[in-house]
Design a protein around this motif. Structure first.
Motif: not given
Ligand code: SF4
Lengths: 212, 470
Positions: B448-451, B348-356, B358-371
């Motif tokens: 919520v925020s991206p992270s 979305s136009c609220t949170n789809s820019r590169i920084e957003d 990056r912030a989300a990727a930082e959290i998910v890095k090396g992990k898996r989404i819940a079942p």
């Protein structure tokens, strides 16, 4: 735009605050490239039990008997009375188009969202702000008195109940003038075309980077 | 002693009908952004009236609302959406208007691409047939959404007939805690003043917590000004603003650049400027936010609970909360962290820019989404954001974690394309509206925020990103 004539009509109450434009006309109907025909999908998700889609014949759809506008006593209503912050959310003019196409000519609320309020005037739909206690009374009366009507006089800026009680409302002078005379606002602005051109030339000299 | 808003407004008045400072004026528009949903009827009427666009070089057009976010090589399958997108292209071709088409890398959400291209510059009036035009105010612009009749008005006259708003200063001083973002500031402000709190006002955001935000963060904040009821949100110019603009395709260069920068630096409120309203928040008090209801003001903190309507004395408010909880399928008193999710939307136009991203990727890095997460998707704001993210390897981080990596557009922010929630599905979304049916009929949205969205994807329910990061 059509002239706004003095008007008397049935009042439909919608006793809810913060009604957003997604509720007034859901997004699937925004795919239309036309300006008309939105009335049958006004408040679509509240009004029908089935999911509405563009092109679906309204006559074959199942009405929600609990939704207030579906009650027979409010059929043909021209005036909608509702709560604070009506029309919040998206800028879609489809919302006022849908209200007007459905048959409403006046919306009364204690407050409106800015863009919605502005959009209404552009199409000759009159949004009227009245104080909360007055709106309370109007909603109560519309709920309890069968065939409850109001008379709207834009010239005098009044809302009159048939009992004679009258409430004055405020409206911007220019907007009132346009509405009463059904004026084309674009035509009015173009009367100042020379001024706009002059302004533009100055701007181009002072901030040429705006014209790249 | 002028506010930024006064300066922007005064600089664009072509003509005032009366001496009344609150009367209607003719206001000049510098930049007109156009998308496919709110423009077809404007172009149609324009042509029917025998008129032409006044200044086509002020217009930038893009299709974003209806476009598919999956493979686009075969075009748009929904014929009604396709017609709308084609209508935009026809209108742009007819009048030689710049349009970024679906296969153009510069295509994206209108409020992402304007700034990205440097088409949004300080001191401009920016309009678009879209309420989130307030986003562009992050660049010290007077930027606001308009309806279709006004789109036609601007096309025909390069002006709008408008009335000055009141001014509101929202000041956030102090240091933001780790894991707390511009989105949380925006939601905290809306929680404080309500969705109608800014009605009739233009909001200026100030204070050192705002200054410390990147342009991306400032855009997120101004984007949500409309959710606080204000048509416009804005932030004064500083180095962050100027550095962001430098070198962008539509930005001035060389001598003109220097001249522009000198002028831009004046675009802030004077020290002694007077505002109609002032709201102050302490950055230290802002925690990650989660909405629980069907309006952005129905918001609490990650350590909070779903409210109990029985505690509310005002009958209208109580009624609204009851209604919202019923729609959202939530019980009073539920801890926010116990709310389990079905889908995750980062975009979305609220949170789809590169920084957003990056912030989300930082959290998910090396992990898996819940079942229990049926779908987690990332929809970059533009083709350029997408390719930058891919260069940084963010797409692979997301995909390895089980996220879908999509093409740019509005997507499930408003679900006009195929991306939608099914009835009853619950979504952690980085968008801006949690209205009933917004992300699909019967769908339940938590903003919520991206992270925070990323952390919820991994956990399957909301978690406090501040402790999650470790
Ligand atoms: S991303 Fe959502 S809010 Fe933004 S322009 Fe698109 S539909 Fe509107």
């Amino acid at each position: 735009m059509k002239k706004f004539e003095q008007l008397r009509g049935i009042v439909a109450p919608l006793d809810r605050a913060n009604i957003d434009t997604d509720a007034i006309i859901p997004k699937q109907f925004l795919k239309s490239i036309k300006r008309s025909g939105f009335g049958q999908n006004l408040f679509d998700e509240w009004r029908y039990l089935d999911y509405g889609e563009p092109g679906k014949d309204a006559a074959s759809r199942q009405l929600n008997p609990d939704f207030i506008l579906n009650q027979s006593r409010y059929q043909g209503a021209k005036i909608l009375v509702t709560r604070d912050n009506f029309g919040c959310g998206s800028s879609r003019e489809h919302a006022p188009w849908a209200l007007q196409d459905y048959g409403f000519a006046v919306i009364i609320a204690p407050s409106f969202a800015d863009i919605f309020y502005n959009n209404c005037f552009k199409i000759g739909l009159l949004p009227i702000v009245l104080e909360s206690p007055v709106v309370d009374r109007l909603i109560r009366d519309a709920l309890t008195v069968d065939g409850y009507q109001l008379e709207i006089n834009l010239e005098a800026q009044t809302v009159m109940a048939l009992s004679g009680e009258t409430y004055w409302f405020e409206v911007d002078h220019f907007r009132k003038h346009c509405l009463l005379n059904g004026l084309d606002e674009i035509g009015l602005t173009l009367q100042h075309a020379d001024r706009i051109r002059k302004f533009e030339i100055n701007r181009r000299n002072e901030q040429p980077w705006l014209f790249l | 002693m002028k506010t930024l808003y006064d300066k922007l407004w005064n600089g664009h008045v072509v003509h005032a009908e009366s001496d009344d400072p609150n009367g209607m004026v003719i206001l000049y528009i510098d930049r007109h952004l156009v998308h496919e949903v709110t423009s077809p009827q404007a172009f149609e009427n324009l042509k029917l009236s025998g008129r032409r666009p006044w200044r086509t070089d002020s217009i930038l057009a893009v299709a974003d609302h209806n476009v598919p976010t999956t493979d686009r090589s075969s075009g748009i399958s929904d014929p009604i959406s396709r017609l709308q997108v084609e209508t935009l292209s026809q209108n742009c071709e007819e009048f030689a208007i710049t349009e970024f088409k679906m296969d153009d890398e510069r295509q994206g959400i209108v409020h992402v691409i304007g700034p990205e291209q440097g088409a949004t510059l300080p001191g401009m009036t920016v309009v678009c047939g879209d309420s989130h035009t307030s986003t562009h105010g992050a660049f010290a612009c007077l930027a606001f959404g308009i309806g279709t009749s006004e789109v036609e008005h601007v096309l025909a006259t390069q002006c709008l007939v408008a009335r000055k708003s009141k001014t509101m200063l929202v000041k956030v001083e102090g240091n933001l805690g780790q894991g707390v973002t511009a989105k949380d500031i925006a939601l905290a402000i809306i929680g404080e003043i309500g969705t109608a709190g800014g009605t009739g006002h233009a909001i200026e955001f100030a204070g050192n917590a705002i200054r410390s935000l990147s342009m991306e963060g400032r855009m997120t904040l101004c984007n949500m000004a409309i959710e606080a009821g204000a048509r416009a949100g804005m932030i004064g110019v500083d180095d962050v603003t100027i550095n962001y603009i430098k070198g962008r395709p539509f930005a001035p260069r060389k001598d003109l650049w220097d001249r522009a920068v000198t002028y831009w630096r004046t675009l802030k409120s004077d020290e002694d400027a007077v505002f109609d309203h002032i709201v102050e928040l302490k950055a230290e008090n802002i925690k990650p936010q989660v909405t629980w209801g069907t309006s952005p003001e129905m918001v609490t903190t990650i350590d909070g609970y779903v409210p109990d309507p029985a505690d509310i004395s005002d009958p209208i408010k109580r009624h609204n909360i009851e209604h919202a909880l019923e729609y959202m399928g939530l019980k009073p008193g539920t801890p926010i962290q116990d709310i389990a999710l079905d889908k995750i939307f980062i975009g979305s136009c609220t949170n789809s820019r590169i920084e957003d991203l990056r912030a989300a990727a930082e959290i998910v890095k090396g992990k898996r989404i819940a079942p229990n997460i049926k779908l987690a998707m990332v929809v970059p704001g533009s083709g350029l954001v997408k390719s930058m993210a891919e260069t940084e390897g963010l797409d692979r981080i997301f995909q390895a974690a089980g996220f879908e990596w999509r093409e740019p557009g509005c997507s499930m922010c408003l679900a006009m394309n195929d991306d939608k929630l099914l009835p009853g599905e619950r979504c952690a979304s980085t968008s801006n509206r949690n209205f009933e049916g917004r992300q699909g009929p019967g769908g339940r949205t938590h903003l919520v925020s991206p992270s925070m969205a990323a952390a919820a994807a991994i956990s399957g329910h909301f978690v406090d990103v501040r402790s999650f990061a470790h």
